[in-house]
Enzyme design. Structure first.
Site, PDB file in Angstrom:
ATOM      1  N   GLY A  35      -8.968   0.413  -2.750  1.00  0.00           N
ATOM      2  CA  GLY A  35      -7.922   1.463  -2.642  1.00  0.00           C
ATOM      3  C   GLY A  35      -6.983   1.474  -3.986  1.00  0.00           C
TER       4      GLY A  35
ATOM      5  N   ARG B  93       0.733  -1.195  -0.067  1.00  0.00           N
ATOM      6  CA  ARG B  93      -0.162  -0.070  -0.044  1.00  0.00           C
ATOM      7  C   ARG B  93       0.946   1.244   0.061  1.00  0.00           C
ATOM      8  NH1 ARG B  93      -3.151  -3.424   3.586  1.00  0.00           N
ATOM      9  NH2 ARG B  93      -5.119  -4.040   2.457  1.00  0.00           N
TER      10      ARG B  93
ATOM     11  N   ASP C  29     -12.206  -9.121   0.255  1.00  0.00           N
ATOM     12  CA  ASP C  29     -13.517  -8.403   0.925  1.00  0.00           C
ATOM     13  C   ASP C  29     -14.897  -8.534   0.236  1.00  0.00           C
ATOM     14  OD1 ASP C  29     -11.580  -7.634   2.989  1.00  0.00           O
ATOM     15  OD2 ASP C  29     -11.567  -5.811   2.095  1.00  0.00           O
TER      16      ASP C  29
HETATM   17  O1  F6P Z   1      -8.837  -5.749   2.191  1.00  0.00           O
HETATM   18  C1  F6P Z   1      -8.354  -6.703   2.484  1.00  0.00           C
HETATM   19  C2  F6P Z   1      -7.994  -7.025   4.088  1.00  0.00           C
HETATM   20  O2  F6P Z   1      -7.905  -8.448   4.202  1.00  0.00           O
HETATM   21  C3  F6P Z   1      -9.306  -6.540   4.767  1.00  0.00           C
HETATM   22  O3  F6P Z   1     -10.455  -7.446   5.258  1.00  0.00           O
HETATM   23  C4  F6P Z   1      -8.434  -6.118   6.430  1.00  0.00           C
HETATM   24  O4  F6P Z   1      -9.271  -5.202   6.894  1.00  0.00           O
HETATM   25  C5  F6P Z   1      -7.225  -5.620   5.668  1.00  0.00           C
HETATM   26  O5  F6P Z   1      -6.875  -6.205   4.270  1.00  0.00           O
HETATM   27  C6  F6P Z   1      -6.139  -5.735   6.657  1.00  0.00           C
HETATM   28  O6  F6P Z   1      -4.991  -5.280   5.937  1.00  0.00           O
HETATM   29  P1  F6P Z   1      -3.564  -5.322   6.232  1.00  0.00           P
HETATM   30  O7  F6P Z   1      -3.136  -6.669   5.750  1.00  0.00           O
HETATM   31  O8  F6P Z   1      -2.956  -4.242   5.868  1.00  0.00           O
HETATM   32  O9  F6P Z   1      -3.503  -5.700   7.839  1.00  0.00           O
END
Ligand code: F6P
Length: 322
Positions: A104, A72, A128
Site C-alpha cells: 500500500g 494508513r 507479509d
Molecule cells: O500488512 C501487514 C498486516 O499485518 C497483514 O498481515 C494484516 O492482514 C494487516 O496488516 C492487518 O492490518 P491492521 O493492523 O490494520 O488490522
C-alpha cells in the site's frame, strides 16, 4: 542534495526502527539533513516533521514498532491529498524521501514520485513478505519466529490432548508467513491462498492421517481475505468428520516484538542503501535484497507484479508431514 525525509507507513514491522537508525546515521555521515515524518502519509500531509540527529535514533535498534509512528491514510489516496504532501515537501526543502512500508505504501509512493519533483525510494518493511523485488521484507523473519514459537507451544497441548488445532497466521492475501512457519513448526497441513484446498480435501487428508495413526495435527491457515475464517473451517471439518478441534488466531502478536538479528541486519543494510540511492540520484524505485545483493526495482513493479511462493517449499511441507 541537502535534505531528505523518512517515514514509515502501513502496518508496522519489527526492524523498521533499525532501518530508520541506519538511514539517519548514514545520511548525517554524508552531510545530509534528515527529517522524520510522523504517522506516515497522514503526517506528510499535515507537515508533522521532526529533525533527526544521531542521538534521536540511539537505543532503538532492538525495539519493535516504529518510533515515527505509522498510519494508513485515506486522504493520501486522493490527488488533492498528495498535492498537500508535495507542497509540504517543497516548503521544508525535501529533495529526497525514504518510504518504509509494504504494498500500500508503494502504491502511494509510485503516484507521489510521478507527481512531485522529489526523488522517492522505498524500503520493504512488512511482515507479509509480499513485495516483488526482494527476497525478504523487513519484519518477516521476526514474524515467522513469533508464529513458530506459538506453534511449538500449541503442539505441546495438542499432543497432550490428542487434538486437532487450526493456527491462523497473518499475511493478508499471501501465504508466505503460513508456509515458512508451517514448515519450521512441522505443520501437518497448510491452508494458503496460493494453493487453495477445499475443506473436503482437507477432511480427506485429516482422516487419512488419523488412519495412519496421527492423533494430533496442526493445520496452519493463512488469514487471506477473511481473518477468522479458521473458525468456519473448523466447524465444517467437525460436521464432516466429527473431529473436534481448537482454533488459535495469532493476529497482531506477529507484528510486535524485538526484531531478530536477521531483520536488524537486513533493515540496516537497506536503510543505508536507500540513502546512497538518493545520493546517486535514483528515484521511483524500491531497494531490496536479491541473492544477498542490493536490488533496485521500479516502485510500480513492487505491487503490480506478484511475488511467488517458493514452489519447492510447498512440496516439501507435504512430503514431510505425511
Ligand atoms: O500488512 C501487514 C498486516 O499485518 C497483514 O498481515 C494484516 O492482514 C494487516 O496488516 C492487518 O492490518 P491492521 O493492523 O490494520 O488490522
Amino acid at each position: 542534495m541537502k535534505k531528505i525525509g523518512i517515514l514509515t507507513s502501513g502496518g508496522d514491522a519489527p526492524g523498521m526502527n533499525a532501518c530508520i537508525r541506519a538511514a539517519v546515521r548514514v545520511a548525517l555521515a554524508e552531510g545530509l539533513e534528515i527529517s522524520g515524518i510522523k504517522w506516515g502519509y497522514a503526517g506528510l500531509i499535515r507537515g508533522d516533521f521532526i529533525p533527526l540527529d544521531r542521538r534521536a535514533v540511539a537505543n532503538i535498534i532492538h525495539q519493535g514498532g516504529t518510533v515515527l509512528g505509522t498510519a494508513r491514510s485515506e486522504e493520501f489516496r486522493t490527488k488533492e491529498g498528495r498535492g498537500k504532501a508535495v507542497k509540504m515537501c517543497q516548503d521544508i526543502g525535501l529533495e529526497g524521501l525514504i518510504l518504509i512500508g509494504g504494498e500500500g505504501t508503494f502504491r502511494g509512493g509510485t503516484m507521489l514520485s510521478q507527481e512531485c519533483g522529489v526523488n522517492v525510494v522505498g524500503v520493504p518493511g512488512t511482515i507479509d513478505n509480499d513485495c516483488y523485488g526482494t527476497d525478504y521484507t523487513i519484519g518477516f523473519d521476526t514474524a515467522i519466529n513469533t508464529a513458530l514459537e506459538a506453534i511449538d507451544r500449541i503442539r505441546d497441548t495438542a499432543m497432550s490432548h490428542d487434538r486437532l488445532f487450526f493456527v491462523e497466521v497473518m499475511g493478508r492475501d499471501t501465504g508466505f508467513i503460513a508456509l515458512e512457519s508451517g514448515i519450521a513448526g512441522g505443520a501437518e497441513e497448510l491452508f494458503i491462498p496460493e494453493e487453495p484446498m477445499t475443506v473436503d480435501e482437507l477432511c480427506r487428508r485429516l482422516v487419512e492421517n488419523f488412519k495412519q495413526g496421527k492423533r494430533s495435527s496442526i493445520v496452519v491457515v493463512a488469514e487471506a481475505d477473511q481473518p477468522g475464517e479458521s473458525f468456519h473451517i473448523a466447524r465444517e471439518v467437525k460436521d464432516k468428520t466429527g473431529f473436534d478441534s481448537r482454533v488459535c488466531i495469532l493476529g497482531h502478536t506477529q507484528r510486535g516484538g524485538s526484531p531478530t538479528a536477521r531483520d536488524r541486519v537486513l533493515a540496516s543494510r537497506l536503510g543505508a542503501a536507500a540513502v546512497q540511492a538518493l545520493i546517486d540520484g535514483k528515484g521511483g524505485c524500491m531497494i531490496g535484497e536479491i541473492n544477498r545483493e542490493i536490488a533496485y526495482t521500479p516502485l510500480k513493479d513492487t505491487w503490480e507484479k506478484k511475488k511467488s511462493l517458493h514452489a519447492g517449499l510447498t512440496t516439501l511441507l507435504n512430503a514431510l508431514s505425511d
